[in-house]
Design a protein around this motif. Structure first.
Motif, PDB file in Angstrom:
ATOM      1  N   THR A  28       0.827  -1.208   0.000  1.00  0.00           N
ATOM      2  CA  THR A  28       0.000   0.000   0.000  1.00  0.00           C
ATOM      3  C   THR A  28       0.857   1.252   0.000  1.00  0.00           C
ATOM      4  OG1 THR A  28      -1.684  -1.185   1.281  1.00  0.00           O
ATOM      5  CG2 THR A  28      -1.826   1.231   1.233  1.00  0.00           C
ATOM      6  N   ASP A  29       0.647   2.127  -0.979  1.00  0.00           N
ATOM      7  CA  ASP A  29       1.304   3.443  -0.980  1.00  0.00           C
ATOM      8  C   ASP A  29       0.607   4.332   0.051  1.00  0.00           C
ATOM      9  OD1 ASP A  29       3.001   2.717  -3.115  1.00  0.00           O
ATOM     10  OD2 ASP A  29       1.477   3.277  -4.582  1.00  0.00           O
ATOM     11  N   LYS A  30       1.387   5.164   0.739  1.00  0.00           N
ATOM     12  CA  LYS A  30       0.809   6.047   1.757  1.00  0.00           C
ATOM     13  C   LYS A  30       1.314   7.466   1.558  1.00  0.00           C
ATOM     14  CE  LYS A  30      -0.122   4.282   5.803  1.00  0.00           C
ATOM     15  NZ  LYS A  30      -0.014   3.738   7.187  1.00  0.00           N
ATOM     16  N   PHE A  31       0.475   8.429   1.924  1.00  0.00           N
ATOM     17  CA  PHE A  31       0.812   9.847   1.778  1.00  0.00           C
ATOM     18  C   PHE A  31       0.507  10.559   3.099  1.00  0.00           C
ATOM     19  CE2 PHE A  31      -0.351   8.043  -2.263  1.00  0.00           C
ATOM     20  CZ  PHE A  31       0.602   8.533  -3.140  1.00  0.00           C
ATOM     21  N   LEU A  56       5.069  13.588   2.542  1.00  0.00           N
ATOM     22  CA  LEU A  56       5.963  12.434   2.618  1.00  0.00           C
ATOM     23  C   LEU A  56       5.233  11.242   2.010  1.00  0.00           C
ATOM     24  CD1 LEU A  56       7.293  12.928   6.251  1.00  0.00           C
ATOM     25  CD2 LEU A  56       8.654  13.155   4.171  1.00  0.00           C
ATOM     26  N   ILE A  57       5.918  10.511   1.141  1.00  0.00           N
ATOM     27  CA  ILE A  57       5.306   9.396   0.416  1.00  0.00           C
ATOM     28  C   ILE A  57       5.956   8.093   0.851  1.00  0.00           C
ATOM     29  CG2 ILE A  57       4.911   8.366  -1.843  1.00  0.00           C
ATOM     30  CD1 ILE A  57       5.230  11.150  -3.057  1.00  0.00           C
ATOM     31  N   TYR A  58       5.113   7.107   1.187  1.00  0.00           N
ATOM     32  CA  TYR A  58       5.631   5.745   1.332  1.00  0.00           C
ATOM     33  C   TYR A  58       5.396   5.050   0.005  1.00  0.00           C
ATOM     34  CZ  TYR A  58       6.386   0.942   2.692  1.00  0.00           C
ATOM     35  OH  TYR A  58       6.868  -0.348   2.750  1.00  0.00           O
ATOM     36  N   ASP A  59       6.456   4.865  -0.754  1.00  0.00           N
ATOM     37  CA  ASP A  59       6.397   4.224  -2.062  1.00  0.00           C
ATOM     38  C   ASP A  59       6.613   2.732  -1.845  1.00  0.00           C
ATOM     39  OD1 ASP A  59       6.837   3.281  -4.655  1.00  0.00           O
ATOM     40  OD2 ASP A  59       7.729   5.161  -5.311  1.00  0.00           O
TER      41      ASP A  59
END
Length: 564
Positions: free
Chosen positions: A293-296, A311-314
């Motif tokens: 899952t990508d998170k922002f 901040l992005i969790y790629d």
């Protein structure tokens, strides 16, 4: 007998607190601490656990009184270990008034200045293997404040200062006071900072001058308040985050910091560090991991220069990174995507596994990236496209030889030309973007009308645009004061799903059959007059002028006027 024992005890007490001179000589008496352990005079040795890139220049050991005021000092001898690459120190036998001493390690700053880091050590019977570290130097000023101004003894002050630093930085004691001044690569674009955390708080990655200046700010803030000012912590995160860039390595993208601290493992972000500094939640659950899952997460901190940034969790990259300013404008380039975006006159490509927008400058490469490869599965001979207001066409000599050409630059096309449909698609794509499943289906283009179908823009009739597609539930309509039908009105050529104009009475349901025709039935409808007439065997409403009305005929009104 009792008097003799009392005399011996008195003598022992005097020996614990009295020395005949300031220098160590045969006349110096032993000193013992509150537990009866002799701590002075003594030799001392230990290790310097600062960054391996920091080379100590000198060291002095300060003898202090009960309030930690300096009495005298002695120089220590520094030795470099060829095996470990670290420095050890040795202090000759010296007398110390208290069971603790202050050690100041000196490092070069520039040709005129030095960096000094003080630290207290506890003296015992054997004073070997003392450890000097950056974290311990940070609490020195606080220990002195607690002893001198709050009346705490040394042990109480030390314990409280350690606890306060831990609480202020929200890190475990093992991390903050670790003697290992080296970060650990935890994989997936993530670092465990360990003893490096305080160096980052003090901007060591930037320069010695910046590092020492920030250290002094931290030192003074903590010494006075028992906590580090939040603005200093946020500023440290901002400075560190500013050193990170997306870097390619072996076909994968990593969000890395490339500074002088990279040699000691400070390469990847520490989510815990940013969580504490910015007050954000960067935790990744097992479910997030399994679902990739990508998170922002938005930084909401007015003290930060990144306030409002994302901040992005790629998930494909496996780590957190800062969304770039370009991504703020044209969209996020995720590692698992391959896409093209436009910003003004510039085009950018997001290649899979890159997580970085790359500006495209070579014409053919750009056209292939934006529209597809000329001669490929989708882009066949004759396909047209606009780029920078110039018209290009894909031309193929054969299936193996295709290239983009600007031969039609400045040329326009008319309906009936063999390339007119391709020209319309190119022009509409230039104005509205490529036709996709999510594209708004109908658009007005200058004086033409187009719709999106099967990945292409196609010309459409203006009445289809305004009235919609003809169907069983949509076969009559009004536009610009005129009435239209596309089926069930064959007498007015309104059939075969093609819109044609019909008279107002027909639109509103007024019948015109043989009887109405024989009676020359005449109706007024919204200011216009219509007569029921026969034309080529069809009974139809025909528009007439007021002067054409037969005086013998009574003029009625159409059903819309009657309110039927």
């Amino acid at each position: 007998m009792r008097l003799e024992k009392a005399a011996i005890l008195l003598l022992s007490a005097l020996m614990g607190f009295v020395a005949c001179s300031d220098s160590v000589s045969e006349d110096v008496l032993s000193r013992v601490d509150e537990n009866g352990v002799q701590y002075s005079p003594t030799e001392m040795n230990g290790q310097v656990y600062f960054l391996k890139t920091m080379i100590p220049e000198s060291m002095r050991v300060i003898n202090v009184d009960e309030k930690l005021n300096p009495l005298d000092s002695v120089d220590a001898e520094l030795t470099l270990s060829t095996y470990s690459g670290s420095y050890s120190f040795w202090v000759p036998r010296h007398d110390y008034q208290q069971p603790y001493a202050k050690i100041v390690t000196v490092f070069p700053l520039d040709s005129k200045s030095k960096m000094e880091f003080p630290q207290y050590v506890r003296l015992q019977e054997y004073n070997d293997h003392k450890e000097l570290s950056f974290a311990n130097s940070m609490i020195t000023g606080r220990v002195e404040t607690l002893v001198r101004e709050k009346g705490l003894d040394f042990e109480q002050a030390w314990s409280q200062a350690v606890s306060e630093l831990k609480k202020s930085l929200n890190y475990s004691l093992d991390d903050v006071f670790s003697t290992s001044a080296e970060a650990r690569d935890m994989g997936y674009n993530r670092s465990q900072l360990g003893g490096m955390s305080l160096y980052i708080y003090c901007h060591h990655e930037i320069s010695d001058k910046e590092f020492y200046s920030t250290y002094q700010d931290f030192y003074k803030s903590f010494a006075k308040n028992g906590y580090v000012d939040e603005s200093l912590i946020v500023d440290a995160a901002d400075v560190w985050l500013s050193t990170f860039v997306s870097s390619d390595m072996d076909g994968r993208t990593f969000f890395k910091s490339n500074t002088r601290d990279s040699d000691v493992g400070v390469k990847y972000l520490s989510p815990e560090f940013l969580e504490h500094a910015y007050g954000v939640n960067l935790s990744i659950t097992l479910d997030d991991w399994n679902r990739r899952t990508d998170k922002f997460v938005t930084i909401e901190n007015k003290n930060s220069m990144y306030d409002g940034r994302t901040l992005i969790y790629d998930a494909a990259m496996g780590g957190w990174r800062l969304q770039s300013l370009l991504e703020d404008s044209i969209g996020v380039c995720m590692s698992n995507k391959d896409s093209v975006a436009q910003n003004g006159d510039a085009y950018y490509r997001c290649l899979k596994n890159s997580a970085t927008w790359e500006k495209l400058t070579v014409r053919d490469t750009l056209l292939d990236a934006v529209y597809g490869k000329c001669g490929g599965y989708y882009i066949k001979h004759g396909f047209m496209a606009y780029l920078w207001d110039s018209l290009f066409v894909c031309e193929c000599m054969n299936s193996e030889s295709c290239a983009w050409s600007d031969k039609y630059f400045g040329q326009s096309f008319d309906e009936g030309d063999s390339l007119y449909a391709n020209y319309i698609n190119a022009k509409a794509t230039q104005q509205f973007g490529q036709c996709t499943k999510t594209t708004v289906s109908k658009r007005k283009m200058d004086d033409l009308f187009v719709y999106c179908s099967w990945d292409r823009w196609r010309l459409m009739d203006s009445l289809d645009y305004y009235l919609g597609n003809c169907s069983d539930s949509n076969y009559t309509g009004e536009h610009s004061g005129k009435y239209y039908a596309c089926k069930n009105f064959g007498e007015y050529d309104a059939y075969n799903n093609k819109w044609a104009e019909i008279p107002a009475p027909a639109y509103y349901g007024d019948k015109c059959f043989i009887k109405q025709a024989e009676d020359k039935m005449t109706l007024e409808c919204k200011g216009d007059y219509f007569i029921c007439d026969v034309d080529n065997g069809y009974y139809k409403w025909r528009k007439i002028s007021k002067e054409e009305i037969d005086e013998s005929v009574e003029v009625g009104v159409c059903s819309i006027t009657r309110g039927d």
